[in-house]
Design a protein around this motif. Sequence first.
Motif, mmCIF file in Angstrom:
data_model
loop_
_atom_site.group_PDB
_atom_site.id
_atom_site.type_symbol
_atom_site.label_atom_id
_atom_site.label_comp_id
_atom_site.label_asym_id
_atom_site.label_seq_id
_atom_site.Cartn_x
_atom_site.Cartn_y
_atom_site.Cartn_z
ATOM 1 N N VAL A 69 9.929 -0.798 -13.237
ATOM 2 C CA VAL A 69 8.541 -1.208 -13.083
ATOM 3 C C VAL A 69 8.484 -2.693 -12.895
ATOM 4 O O VAL A 69 9.143 -3.198 -13.913
ATOM 5 N N THR A 128 1.609 -4.485 -13.499
ATOM 6 C CA THR A 128 2.254 -3.372 -13.242
ATOM 7 C C THR A 128 2.744 -2.727 -14.380
ATOM 8 O O THR A 128 2.350 -1.612 -14.734
ATOM 9 N N LYS A 131 -0.069 -1.720 -16.939
ATOM 10 C CA LYS A 131 -0.858 -0.437 -16.626
ATOM 11 C C LYS A 131 0.007 0.580 -16.557
ATOM 12 O O LYS A 131 -0.426 1.595 -17.331
ATOM 13 N N PHE A 132 1.462 0.498 -16.489
ATOM 14 C CA PHE A 132 2.053 1.580 -16.659
ATOM 15 C C PHE A 132 2.225 2.072 -18.061
ATOM 16 O O PHE A 132 2.026 3.237 -18.570
ATOM 17 N N LYS A 249 -0.298 8.340 -11.807
ATOM 18 C CA LYS A 249 -0.338 6.974 -12.034
ATOM 19 C C LYS A 249 1.071 6.279 -12.174
ATOM 20 O O LYS A 249 1.314 5.571 -11.834
ATOM 21 N N ASN A 252 3.181 6.308 -9.220
ATOM 22 C CA ASN A 252 2.778 5.169 -8.598
ATOM 23 C C ASN A 252 3.363 4.022 -8.981
ATOM 24 O O ASN A 252 3.980 3.099 -8.240
ATOM 25 N N TYR A 253 3.231 3.851 -10.059
ATOM 26 C CA TYR A 253 3.895 2.375 -10.789
ATOM 27 C C TYR A 253 5.185 2.182 -10.513
ATOM 28 O O TYR A 253 5.998 1.060 -10.410
ATOM 29 N N CYS A 254 5.954 3.476 -10.712
ATOM 30 C CA CYS A 254 7.471 3.528 -10.410
ATOM 31 C C CYS A 254 7.990 3.472 -8.899
ATOM 32 O O CYS A 254 9.205 3.588 -8.603
ATOM 33 N N LYS A 255 6.780 3.451 -8.108
ATOM 34 C CA LYS A 255 7.012 3.308 -6.668
ATOM 35 C C LYS A 255 7.556 4.772 -5.894
ATOM 36 O O LYS A 255 8.375 4.593 -5.078
ATOM 37 N N ASP A 342 -8.611 3.391 -11.237
ATOM 38 C CA ASP A 342 -7.601 2.421 -11.604
ATOM 39 C C ASP A 342 -7.609 1.105 -10.549
ATOM 40 O O ASP A 342 -6.699 0.067 -10.650
ATOM 41 N N GLU A 385 1.075 -2.444 -4.713
ATOM 42 C CA GLU A 385 -0.005 -2.608 -5.809
ATOM 43 C C GLU A 385 -1.230 -2.502 -5.365
ATOM 44 O O GLU A 385 -1.777 -2.747 -3.964
#
Length: 387
Positions: A69, A128, A131-132, A249, A252-255, A342, A385
């Motif tokens: 991340v 990020t 947020k993670f 979520k 998503n942060y981990c792509k 978010d 992002e």
Amino acid sequence: MAGILAWFWNERFWLPHNVTWADLQSTEEAAFPQAEDLYLVFPLAFCIFMIRLLFERFIAKPCALGLKVQANGPQKAQPNAILEKVFTAITKHPDEKRLEGLSKQLDWDVRSIQRWFRQRRNQEKPSTLRKFCESMWRFTFYLYIFTYGVRFLKKTPWLWNTRQCWSGYPYQPLMPDLHYYYVVELSFYWSLMFSQFIDVKRKDFGAMFTHHILAVTLITFSYVTNLIRVGTLILCLHDVADIVLEAAKMANYCKCQKLSDLLFLTFAVVFIVSRLGIYPLWILNTTFFELYEALGNFPALWVFNMLLIVLQILNCFWSYLIIKTAYKAISKGKVAKDDRSDVESSSDEEETVPRSKAPHSAVTTNGTSGANGTNGYLTGATCSEEH
């Protein structure tokens, strides 16, 4: 003071006919909810907040770094006293006239000044990684408390027959498991009440703040009046969707875009079924009709139901935003953005797009935690992002 307390705790407001506060006093044979029990909530809320800080630092952060991340925040704007003064004291979004004046004053071209303000606005955005960590904490708590609630409720008669929520009232003893479940949930929402001012700022901050106040009020109200059986059903029902949302979520942060999209669509289905289907047909049905049949009419009943209606209005608001996002996902073949919560309030468009012509993102949906609300978002197919 005694007169004010007597007026506030008027039995004819809070309790059904022929029920008094003496009926709810704990005895050697059975314990009942007591208002003073709730003083425990505040130190426990502080403990939960401290556990969160330790969890995010020593568990969530290593997990995030292990999952690659992004740890760095946005690029910082170069120091400039004049522009900083305008940014902090006047406006974060200077108009064309002000940009031209600053251009002459600094001997910079307008585009460079626009870039500086964009970078300066982005400096206030959380990374990020942060947020993670926040999402992982919420995911862990919701998963734990939902699992605990299900394990407790499956052994209770009122899960299978909501009329049992009112059977024998007010002589419904406070079991240790039920007391723990209620106090932990209330403490968690109090911790959110305080932490939301330092958490990632989202566009639905007002709705989420309203939700947290509503959740605290409902839990406290139902505990004091011993309406906690139906309260446990409401809590468990509202926790389930947030587990999936926080998982989406984190993906998503981990792509992991495909997983993120799948989890978001799963969240949308779970949220709508639980909040627009089960909640009104199961919960509101028993509080509006079965409760009235069992206990009669009294003022606190209408206050309780009005709070539940406000909660349903928030559910409808978030459901609209989720459906809007899901529709865009289906029509475009991707999850564009869940506007529920978010997308940070400090988000910004690309400098090449004039603000008046910037494409609108989908509306923010959280809550909500609901009772907790839904508190969520997802970015587009590239899993980039948020702005």
